[in-house]
Write an enzyme that holds these catalytic residues in place. Structure first.
Site, PDB file in Angstrom:
ATOM      1  CD  GLU A   8      74.515 -10.019 -32.838  1.00 50.17           C
ATOM      2  OE1 GLU A   8      74.129 -10.859 -33.664  1.00 50.17           O
ATOM      3  OE2 GLU A   8      73.943  -9.829 -31.749  1.00 50.17           O
ATOM      4  CG  ASP A 107      71.035  -8.699 -32.723  1.00 50.97           C
ATOM      5  OD1 ASP A 107      71.145  -7.470 -32.775  1.00 50.97           O
ATOM      6  OD2 ASP A 107      71.174  -9.451 -33.706  1.00 50.97           O
ATOM      7  CE1 TYR A 311      68.022  -9.089 -33.685  1.00 52.53           C
ATOM      8  CE2 TYR A 311      66.364 -10.313 -32.466  1.00 52.53           C
ATOM      9  CZ  TYR A 311      67.632 -10.224 -33.013  1.00 52.53           C
ATOM     10  OH  TYR A 311      68.507 -11.268 -32.871  1.00 52.53           O
TER      11      TYR A 311
END
Length: 838
Positions: A8, A107, A311
């Site tokens: 990403e 993600d 994350y």
């Protein structure tokens, strides 16, 4: 065999490549990608840069045309501000030509799934790929994901595609309708609303109107001022009947003693705070550092991409179940010498962390995974420390707190003393950001007698409800199920950007924000109702679970919106007139700071060069102008200076008269000092240049002519404004500074907020420079910092003057906490002020 891994962000691509082997960095049109070998397979790791594709009308329509539904996905580089994205699309197209095996490593959420699929499909021409899923960028997590890939979740892809399209339909079409309504009455203003933005603004408006329409209710409080600065409050806390209050006051007025009638003590264990989900992290970062939710999200994402935390966009309050993984994380964190002693104990004793109630199927709670390898920017370091200490504290002992309640009898009336103190700090020693009120009471037993020094009888009024803050609004959005963990910060930013809300410590809705909401409620209420957006969220979850088709939901949305906007267009001019009235009202309220002596309005004027000053609305007949500080947030206070009758404004956290020659800005003493200073030439002790006399919003001072290279300043009397070091902290060994707070001067640790040690200034020893109570009296270091408590002067009046009881560093501090909203507010404000100053 060549495998292409699509990431990403560029930072993530680098981390993944380094985890899988020894990569060679290459580039295409300055866009980096990595080549490596692993188990005989050639691997290329390349990245997107967030969303590479965006929604756009297939055929551009005129401004006033709505509704519009004919849209498709196009490269985001078609937008002027995102032309750079084309380079990333071209790089993916290039490296995909030689690949015969594809991996998506974006993600692990709806947005990540959509970003990865678009890059795979539109840039690489592929329909499916292996999917790598991980929650942190540790080598172990990356290898585990690479060796155990699964497939793209097309339920997530469809849900993401549907969300974007539905939000586009709402956002573009309703915003166009609002702006067209304004345009129909020959005005222009960029306005917007959306599927979530509308309902979010609506409940903020409801709160604002509740505050504006609030009618205060009178009540009376009765307090006894005792020895040792103790304040006991009447057991009723608030008297709602004035006659009853007066009777109680007459009974206790003039009494000189209070008898202890009851003593109760209780011990309470306080477990560690649960692990951070994104919302809790945003709230804590705002409370501690005044970070906006958007900023917290962005900084946490940077820490994730650098491999220092997991994350961030998660709803979970649970750490990973994988003990081996968490043990490895703790070993990584033990490289920090401040964390090492705690982590050694945790690992040696095989401790387990606590968990919260909330869970997230995709990601665990936000937690630190490694120590920084480089010096982090200040904001990143602050947030990292917050996350890391919270992570470690999850494994630590409960804190123990003692709570005391003492009832006093004063001539038949019962008064209460309440106290609390920390007996064992436990996890609070590690995660010191949580604030404990330390209010210790003397050792008293039944029938003991305490001297009453005065009785305070005060009339008060109930306060309106508090406005939401950037911290509390996130929690409210979660509670109402409006938006997602990833979008809530953006929604708040849009509300502020559009001028619907002003963020000034709390969220104040402007007349424009109220006008937009009231207009939508009047002509198309569905847009601001929470039920519509909540219903759509439920349907998006069904799409994600593959229980309904996205086409059905999209078509249903089009039908509803077409009906709503059709009714809106019929009353376009009426709506436009109402919006313009609110727009003008908002502009006036934001610019008018008060009245000119000629009768005109004093207005904040901004030049083309973005300079700002105050001018009269009667110009050119009235040429009165005042300069304004070019930095700092200005707040309209609607106050008048007592000395010169000119407007007073708020500048950040202070109040100043706009007239720079006002005696409140330059005192008589300053004028005398200026006369002396003008005859005396002084040299900067830091760089050797001249010191010039300057005027600022905080008064007159000397400043180096070499500013901004040299920022040395001093008072006109020669006293330096550099922080005065007065000793060493007995708790952590850092420097102690003399500081000014809300309640006067005090001594505080330079290592704040890690160390919250404070001391009062001992007036008797002020003649001995550099010597503090901490140095002259070798005391055991305190476990907690004692806080200041308001001290009231007792008179039978409707108002009392509040002073401060400054605190000591030992556990002998004695004060009393009132459990009223007023007291809590005072404590919070004082704490916030100290935080800002430190």
């Amino acid at each position: 065999m060549t495998g292409l891994i699509i990431c990403e962000k560029p930072n993530v691509a680098k981390k993944i490549a380094e985890a899988l082997g020894k990569p060679k960095k290459k580039s295409h049109n300055s866009v980096p990608y990595y080549e490596l070998e692993r188990n005989g397979e050639s691997i290329v790791v390349a990245s997107a840069v967030g969303h590479l594709y965006t929604l756009q009308e297939k055929t551009k329509t005129k401004f006033g045309d709505y509704p519009v539904y004919d849209i498709n996905w196009v490269p985001a580089s078609t937008l002027d501000e995102k032309k750079y994205i084309q380079k990333y699309i071209d790089a993916l197209k290039k490296v995909s030509k030689d690949a015969n095996k594809f991996y998506v490593a974006t993600d692990w959420d709806i947005e990540g799934e959509l970003i990865g699929y678009h890059a795979l499909n539109f840039s690489c021409g592929q329909k499916n790929a292996h999917r790598l899923r991980f929650s942190s960028l540790t080598k172990k997590e990356i290898l585990k994901a690479y060796e155990n890939p699964n497939e793209i979740d097309f339920g997530l892809v469809d849900a993401g595609d549907s969300r974007h399209k539905i939000d586009w339909y709402f956002g573009i079409n309703v915003s166009r309708a609002l702006m067209q309504a304004v345009s129909s009455v020959k005005r222009w203003k960029t306005l917007s609303t959306g599927r979530v933005q509308g309902p979010a603004l609506a409940f903020l408006v409801d709160k604002e109107l509740e505050i504006r329409n609030f009618v205060p209710t009178p009540y009376w409080v009765l307090e006894a001022l005792l020895d040792n600065d103790l304040i006991a409050v009447h057991e009723l806390e608030k008297f709602w009947d004035e006659e009853q209050a007066n009777k109680a006051y007459e009974k206790v007025k003039g009494q000189k003693q209070a008898t202890v009638s009851d003593v109760k003590k209780s011990m309470k264990t306080i477990p560690p705070n649960p692990p951070f989900d994104l919302g809790a992290l945003q709230r804590e970062a705002h409370n501690m550092f005044r970070f906006s939710p958007k900023k917290t999200q962005e900084v946490a994402q940077k820490l994730y991409e650098k491999g220092y935390c997991s994350y961030p966009r998660t709803s979970s309050q649970k750490l990973p179940d994988d003990k081996a993984y968490m043990d490895e994380v703790l070993k990584n964190l033990s490289k920090n010498k401040n964390y090492k002693p705690y982590i050694e104990t945790i690992l040696n004793e095989n401790r387990k962390p606590i968990s919260g109630k909330k869970d997230d199927p995709a990601h665990p709670a936000v937690h630190a995974v490694d120590v920084p390898k480089e010096k982090l920017p200040d904001d990143e370091l602050k947030l990292y420390e917050l996350i890391a200490r919270r992570t470690i504290a999850l494994y630590w002992d409960n804190a123990k707190r003692e709570y005391s309640k003492i009832n006093l009898d004063i001539n038949g009336e019962t008064f209460k003393l309440s106290g609390s103190r920390t007996v064992e700090e436990g996890w609070h020693e590690i995660y010191y950001y949580t604030k404990f009120d330390e209010v210790e009471l003397p050792e008293l037993k039944k029938n003991d007698v305490i001297n009453v020094n005065n009785i305070n009888f005060e009339a008060k009024e109930t306060k309106p409800p508090k406005r939401y803050t950037m911290a509390s609004i996130i929690k409210e959005l979660e509670k109402r199920k409006l938006g997602t963990k990833a979008t809530r910060a953006d929604i708040l930013e849009k509300l502020t950007k559009r001028g619907y809300v002003i963020e000034d410590g709390s969220l104040t809705v402007t007349d424009l924000g109220i006008g937009v909401t009231e207009t939508l409620r009047k002509y198309c209420p569905e847009i601001v109702e929470e039920t519509l957006t909540r219903d759509l969220e439920d349907k998006l979850e069904l799409i994600q679970d593959k229980k309904i088709k996205k086409e059905e939901v999209i078509q249903e949305t089009k039908d509803k919106l077409t009906k709503i906007l059709g009714e809106f267009r019929l009353k376009e001019k009426e709506i436009g007139t109402e919006l313009v009235d609110k727009l003008d009202s908002t502009n006036r309220s934001l610019q008018i700071i008060g009245k000119c002596k000629c009768g005109g309005d004093m207005i904040i004027i901004r030049t083309k060069g973005k300079k700002r000053f105050v001018g009269c609305s009667n110009y050119p007949d009235c040429e009165v102008t005042f300069p304004l500080p070019q930095k700092g947030r200005i707040k309209v206070l609607n106050e008048v200076c007592e000395k010169c009758q000119n407007p007073v404004i708020g500048l950040d956290r202070i109040k100043i008269c706009v007239n720079p020659d006002c005696s409140t800005r330059i005192s008589e003493e300053d004028k005398k000092e200026i006369e002396k200073a003008e005859k005396e030439e002084k040299i900067c002790p830091k760089c050797g240049n001249k010191l010039l006399i300057k005027k600022g919003p905080y008064g007159v001072f000397r400043g180096c002519e070499n500013y901004p290279k040299c920022k040395y300043t001093e008072k006109l009397n020669g006293e330096s404004n550099e922080k005065e070091i007065v000793g060493k902290c007995p708790k952590c060994g850092s420097d102690l500074y003399k500081r000014k707070g809300r309640f006067g001067e005090f001594i505080g640790c330079s290592n704040y907020p890690k160390c919250r040690h404070t001391e009062k200034i001992d007036k008797k020893k002020e003649d001995t420079p550099g010597e503090t109570k901490a140095e002259t009296k070798k005391e055991a270091k305190p476990k907690t910092t004692k806080k200041a408590a308001p001290k009231k002067t007792a008179t039978k009046t409707t108002k009392t003057t509040k002073t401060t009881k400054t605190t000591k560093t030992t556990k002998t501090t004695k004060t009393t906490a009132k459990k009223t909203a007023t007291k809590k507010t005072t404590t919070k404000k004082a704490t916030a002020k100290k935080t800002a100053e430190k």
